[in-house]
Design a protein around this motif. Sequence first.
Motif, PDB file in Angstrom:
ATOM      1  N   VAL A   1      79.027  22.681  14.880  1.00 58.84           N
ATOM      2  CA  VAL A   1      78.763  21.270  15.467  1.00 58.84           C
ATOM      3  C   VAL A   1      78.793  20.403  14.069  1.00 58.84           C
ATOM      4  O   VAL A   1      78.182  20.861  13.185  1.00 58.84           O
ATOM      5  N   ARG A   2      79.696  19.449  13.967  1.00 58.71           N
ATOM      6  CA  ARG A   2      79.753  18.549  12.952  1.00 58.71           C
ATOM      7  C   ARG A   2      78.479  17.597  13.094  1.00 58.71           C
ATOM      8  O   ARG A   2      78.263  16.940  14.105  1.00 58.71           O
ATOM      9  N   ILE A   3      77.775  17.347  11.646  1.00 54.50           N
ATOM     10  CA  ILE A   3      76.684  16.682  11.689  1.00 54.50           C
ATOM     11  C   ILE A   3      76.972  15.283  11.111  1.00 54.50           C
ATOM     12  O   ILE A   3      76.464  14.285  11.494  1.00 54.50           O
ATOM     13  N   CYS A   4      77.613  15.452   9.978  1.00 53.47           N
ATOM     14  CA  CYS A   4      77.989  14.005   9.120  1.00 53.47           C
ATOM     15  C   CYS A   4      79.024  14.475   8.010  1.00 53.47           C
ATOM     16  O   CYS A   4      79.254  15.600   7.766  1.00 53.47           O
ATOM     17  N   ASP A   5      79.442  13.483   7.504  1.00 54.41           N
ATOM     18  CA  ASP A   5      80.420  13.373   6.320  1.00 54.41           C
ATOM     19  C   ASP A   5      79.511  13.653   5.104  1.00 54.41           C
ATOM     20  O   ASP A   5      78.279  13.667   5.143  1.00 54.41           O
ATOM     21  N   THR A   6      80.067  14.460   4.235  1.00 59.16           N
ATOM     22  CA  THR A   6      79.413  15.005   3.093  1.00 59.16           C
ATOM     23  C   THR A   6      78.784  13.750   2.156  1.00 59.16           C
ATOM     24  O   THR A   6      77.671  14.082   1.431  1.00 59.16           O
ATOM     25  N   GLY A   7      79.488  12.706   2.106  1.00 61.38           N
ATOM     26  CA  GLY A   7      79.020  11.690   1.432  1.00 61.38           C
ATOM     27  C   GLY A   7      77.757  10.953   2.204  1.00 61.38           C
ATOM     28  O   GLY A   7      76.982  10.164   1.408  1.00 61.38           O
ATOM     29  N   SER A   8      77.428  11.189   3.343  1.00 56.68           N
ATOM     30  CA  SER A   8      76.306  10.475   3.801  1.00 56.68           C
ATOM     31  C   SER A   8      74.874  11.446   3.401  1.00 56.68           C
ATOM     32  O   SER A   8      73.685  10.655   3.985  1.00 56.68           O
TER      33      SER A   8
END
Length: 105
Positions: free
Chosen positions: A5-12
């Motif tokens: 499951v995609r949670i967020c962008d790495t920069g977030s």
Amino acid sequence: MEGWVRICDTGSLKQGELLEFDQAGKKLMLTRMGQDVYATDRICTHAYADLTGGFVNEGERTVTCPLHLSAFKLADGVPQNPPAETPLKIYKVKIQDNAIYIKID
């Protein structure tokens, strides 16, 4: 990527931040330490307390519960001191295309 499951962008996700999210009926959190990202349950196993209200010890890579001060290793969920005795559930994490994914079992 079945089960991921995609949670967020790495920069977030900032260094040492406790990012809370709910997924598949679970209360989870992400934490970044250097290049490592950890995903665990976010509710203390001793008493119902949200660990995102606690604090991170980056040197020991632990999160400390705000209620009774039990610390948990982020890598394996194992409590480091009482009163907690039961480990947090941990989840596999992968980073792909600048996004953070977790595996929900």
